[in-house]
Scaffold this motif. Structure first.
Motif, PDB file in Angstrom:
ATOM      1  N   PRO A  50      -3.295   7.392 -11.800  1.00  0.00           N
ATOM      2  CA  PRO A  50      -3.640   6.286 -12.693  1.00  0.00           C
ATOM      3  C   PRO A  50      -2.509   5.283 -12.780  1.00  0.00           C
ATOM      4  CG  PRO A  50      -3.106   8.246 -13.948  1.00  0.00           C
ATOM      5  CD  PRO A  50      -3.163   8.659 -12.502  1.00  0.00           C
ATOM      6  N   LEU A  51      -2.834   4.113 -13.281  1.00  0.00           N
ATOM      7  CA  LEU A  51      -1.835   3.050 -13.417  1.00  0.00           C
ATOM      8  C   LEU A  51      -0.758   3.479 -14.399  1.00  0.00           C
ATOM      9  CD1 LEU A  51      -0.905   0.086 -13.018  1.00  0.00           C
ATOM     10  CD2 LEU A  51      -2.427  -0.514 -14.895  1.00  0.00           C
ATOM     11  N   TRP A 101     -13.919  -0.939  -5.825  1.00  0.00           N
ATOM     12  CA  TRP A 101     -13.080  -0.484  -6.920  1.00  0.00           C
ATOM     13  C   TRP A 101     -13.604   0.852  -7.444  1.00  0.00           C
ATOM     14  CZ3 TRP A 101      -8.976  -3.710  -7.875  1.00  0.00           C
ATOM     15  CH2 TRP A 101      -9.096  -5.049  -7.479  1.00  0.00           C
ATOM     16  N   GLU A 109     -11.347   3.342 -13.469  1.00  0.00           N
ATOM     17  CA  GLU A 109     -10.317   4.316 -13.836  1.00  0.00           C
ATOM     18  C   GLU A 109     -10.287   4.556 -15.346  1.00  0.00           C
ATOM     19  OE1 GLU A 109      -6.218   4.576 -11.963  1.00  0.00           O
ATOM     20  OE2 GLU A 109      -5.732   3.639 -13.898  1.00  0.00           O
ATOM     21  N   ARG A 143     -10.611  -0.994 -16.707  1.00  0.00           N
ATOM     22  CA  ARG A 143      -9.555  -0.940 -15.705  1.00  0.00           C
ATOM     23  C   ARG A 143     -10.134  -0.406 -14.404  1.00  0.00           C
ATOM     24  NH1 ARG A 143      -4.736   2.597 -17.231  1.00  0.00           N
ATOM     25  NH2 ARG A 143      -4.130   0.768 -18.462  1.00  0.00           N
ATOM     26  N   LEU A 144      -9.959  -1.155 -13.336  1.00  0.00           N
ATOM     27  CA  LEU A 144     -10.469  -0.798 -12.024  1.00  0.00           C
ATOM     28  C   LEU A 144      -9.314  -0.485 -11.086  1.00  0.00           C
ATOM     29  CD1 LEU A 144     -13.086  -3.688 -11.684  1.00  0.00           C
ATOM     30  CD2 LEU A 144     -13.492  -1.372 -12.528  1.00  0.00           C
ATOM     31  N   ARG A 145      -9.440   0.593 -10.344  1.00  0.00           N
ATOM     32  CA  ARG A 145      -8.433   0.958  -9.344  1.00  0.00           C
ATOM     33  C   ARG A 145      -8.974   0.636  -7.962  1.00  0.00           C
ATOM     34  NH1 ARG A 145      -8.565   6.006 -10.033  1.00  0.00           N
ATOM     35  NH2 ARG A 145      -9.501   6.681  -8.091  1.00  0.00           N
ATOM     36  N   GLU A 202      -9.974   0.723  -4.192  1.00  0.00           N
ATOM     37  CA  GLU A 202     -10.224   1.693  -3.133  1.00  0.00           C
ATOM     38  C   GLU A 202     -10.450   1.004  -1.792  1.00  0.00           C
ATOM     39  OE1 GLU A 202     -11.771   5.707  -5.334  1.00  0.00           O
ATOM     40  OE2 GLU A 202     -13.310   4.423  -4.471  1.00  0.00           O
ATOM     41  N   ARG A 244      -0.790  -0.057  -3.894  1.00  0.00           N
ATOM     42  CA  ARG A 244      -1.702   0.400  -4.935  1.00  0.00           C
ATOM     43  C   ARG A 244      -2.042  -0.781  -5.824  1.00  0.00           C
ATOM     44  NH1 ARG A 244       1.926   4.616  -7.712  1.00  0.00           N
ATOM     45  NH2 ARG A 244       0.050   5.175  -8.888  1.00  0.00           N
ATOM     46  N   TRP A 298      -4.668  -2.559  -9.049  1.00  0.00           N
ATOM     47  CA  TRP A 298      -5.579  -2.408 -10.174  1.00  0.00           C
ATOM     48  C   TRP A 298      -6.006  -3.797 -10.669  1.00  0.00           C
ATOM     49  CZ3 TRP A 298      -1.252   0.403  -9.319  1.00  0.00           C
ATOM     50  CH2 TRP A 298      -1.357   1.805  -9.331  1.00  0.00           C
ATOM     51  N   GLU A 349      -7.495  -5.282 -14.420  1.00  0.00           N
ATOM     52  CA  GLU A 349      -7.845  -5.008 -15.814  1.00  0.00           C
ATOM     53  C   GLU A 349      -8.555  -6.214 -16.415  1.00  0.00           C
ATOM     54  OE1 GLU A 349      -4.478  -1.924 -17.573  1.00  0.00           O
ATOM     55  OE2 GLU A 349      -4.383  -4.060 -18.073  1.00  0.00           O
TER      56      GLU A 349
END
Length: 496
Positions: free
Chosen positions: A322-323, A404, A407, A416-418, A420, A426, A428, A430
């Motif tokens: 996670p962030l 995304w 997350e 919050r999107l991570r 992919e 890395r 993210w 938000e």
């Protein structure tokens, strides 16, 4: 009965767990990231244990005190030496289950021909079954082929290949014989397997009542979807790797998933016997025919009732952590793009737009740039934008959203999107909605933040290369989202 389910965040496991609970079982799940279950409807009904199957200590804790173990994980999409990883995981489960006095292991493997030179992924799944059968714990290995259900990888591949291409130049595997099985029937066998007498320790083939060539599966889908049947030409020159690139381009299935599926289709995969009927009788209403299974899958998708999807599984190579919180950024190289807008729209109206982002609605800025980024991602083996979203209006933690992953979701406040997509680092994104003002004049404040941790020089060059587009993409996104919120709530901007 007390049961442990591994793979509970996957397509099969996510459907099996609530059915086990409904059947009166006491369910424990082993997951690497418990937060992914926070928004799952059945999360409060199960015991969650954090851990990984390659960690023998975690497996030992997970199997302690359980009567049965469901082994529903495999490394189909994993890269590297996945065979060694799967071997380690299977041995850990086998040894820990035997030491804990587990009375039954149930493993869902892959249907395969006897005596053929199997693909690496099928070979690994067969080896996992053998390790579990040799554990000393009574084990049932259920070997299934193409699973048909809303959200399954196989169904999605059939659907998109059929819908996208009016004429299909296809690899030789379109002539392979396939015995598909409906997800409903897979779950029937899995649920019943824990009650099988202890003397049963073997593998069983399971499949539906129909045997088709793969090309016939696609045209059977076309009939149920109201499409014209597609002429298909089998081409001998397309290797599994090349076919994987082709499937990656015309479907949302990323290459790392497409290639192992295609490799498994090189041979006829049909049920060799019906020995399973003597141990677990078919459902009272019979096994679902293929076209009826397609019909039901389409109906569930159109109604927005997809329980689980292949999209729910994480993408190999994507960031899994996670962030970090802002104070923890010390020591990291980090690039941030932040935008803020004030709006007379209510926070609820703004949140509705935020939670509905992506999929058919798009990303509210420069759609050509987003489409190009998705196409580049697919060309390099990523997931691209074709994954879309499971529900048009609601998101849950762990959901896939184009390229995304959700997350964190504090509904009404934070999304919050991570990332992919394939990216050298890395990333993210938000999106926040906060109240702005007081009394009867409460508007909203929109906060948008893109965060990127670059990896090496390539990551820094990537950020600097796209920096000129941020003013267009991210600024336009903030403007359009707040404008959409204002339009939906009947307000007009009075100033920022």
């Amino acid at each position: 009965m007390r049961v442990l389910v591994t793979g509970a965040t996957g397509y099969i496991g996510g459907r099996l767990v609530p059915r086990l609970v409904a059947a009166g079982h006491d369910v424990r799940v082993l997951v690497r990231r418990p937060e992914r279950l926070r928004d799952v409807p059945w999360s409060a009904d199960v015991e969650v244990v954090e851990g990984d199957l390659v960690d023998s200590a975690a497996v030992g804790r997970a199997v302690a005190g359980v009567d049965a173990v469901y082994y529903l994980v495999h490394g189909m999409a994993a890269g590297g030496d996945f065979e060694a990883v799967e071997r380690t995981a299977a041995r850990n489960v086998a040894e820990a289950s035997a030491a804990a006095g587990v009375r039954r292991i149930v493993y869902l493997g892959g249907l395969h021909p006897d005596g053929a030179e199997l693909s690496r992924h099928l070979r690994s799944r067969v080896e996992v079954g053998r390790l579990l059968l040799a554990s000393g714990v009574p084990t049932i290995v259920l070997q299934a082929g193409v699973v048909i259900g809303s959200g399954s990888t196989s169904f999605e591949m059939i659907r998109h290949l059929t819908e996208v291409l009016p004429y299909m130049p296809a690899p030789r595997w379109v002539r392979s014989s396939i015995q598909p099985i409906a997800i409903r029937d897979v779950l029937h066998y899995l649920l019943a397997a824990v009650d099988v007498p202890s003397e049963v320790n073997r593998a069983f083939d399971i499949g539906g009542p129909d045997v088709y060539r793969y090309g016939q599966l696609m045209n059977g889908y076309a009939v149920e979807a109201g499409l014209r049947q597609r002429p298909i030409a089998a081409l001998p020159v397309l290797t599994p790797w090349l076919a994987g690139q082709w499937v990656n381009l015309v479907t949302p299935i990323p290459r790392r998933l497409a290639v192992p599926i295609i490799e498994s289709l090189q041979f006829d995969c049909v049920v060799h016997d019906r020995d399973i009927d003597a141990v677990i009788p078919p459902p009272a209403e019979g096994l679902l025919p293929y076209r009826r299974a397609v019909r039901l899958a389409l109906a569930r998708e159109r109604a927005g009732e997809v329980e689980t999807s292949w999209r729910d599984a994480g993408v190999p190579g994507a960031p899994s952590d996670p962030l970090p919180s802002d104070p923890d950024w010390a020591g990291h190289s980090v690039f941030v793009d932040e935008r803020e807008r004030r709006s007379p729209a209510t926070p609820a109206a703004l949140w509705a737009v935020i939670e509905g982002v992506g999929g058919q609605r798009g990303w509210y800025s420069f759609p050509l740039a987003w489409a190009l980024r998705g196409w580049i991602d697919q060309m390099t083996g990523g997931v691209g934008l074709r994954r879309g979203r499971r529900h048009p209006d609601r998101l849950h933690e762990g959901d896939a959203l184009d390229f995304w992953r959700v997350e964190r979701l504090d509904r009404g406040r934070l999304l919050r999107l991570r990332a992919e997509m394939r990216v050298p680092g890395r990333a993210w994104l938000e999106l926040r909605a906060e109240p702005d003002g007081s009394g009867e004049r409460v508007g909203s404040r929109y906060l948008q933040r893109a965060v990127f941790f670059p990896r090496g020089l390539a990551g820094r060059l990537y950020w600097w290369a796209i920096l000129p587009f941020h003013g267009i993409i991210f600024s336009g996104m903030a403007n359009r989202i707040t404008a959409e919120a204002e339009a939906s709530s009947g307000t007009q901007t009075t100033g920022v």
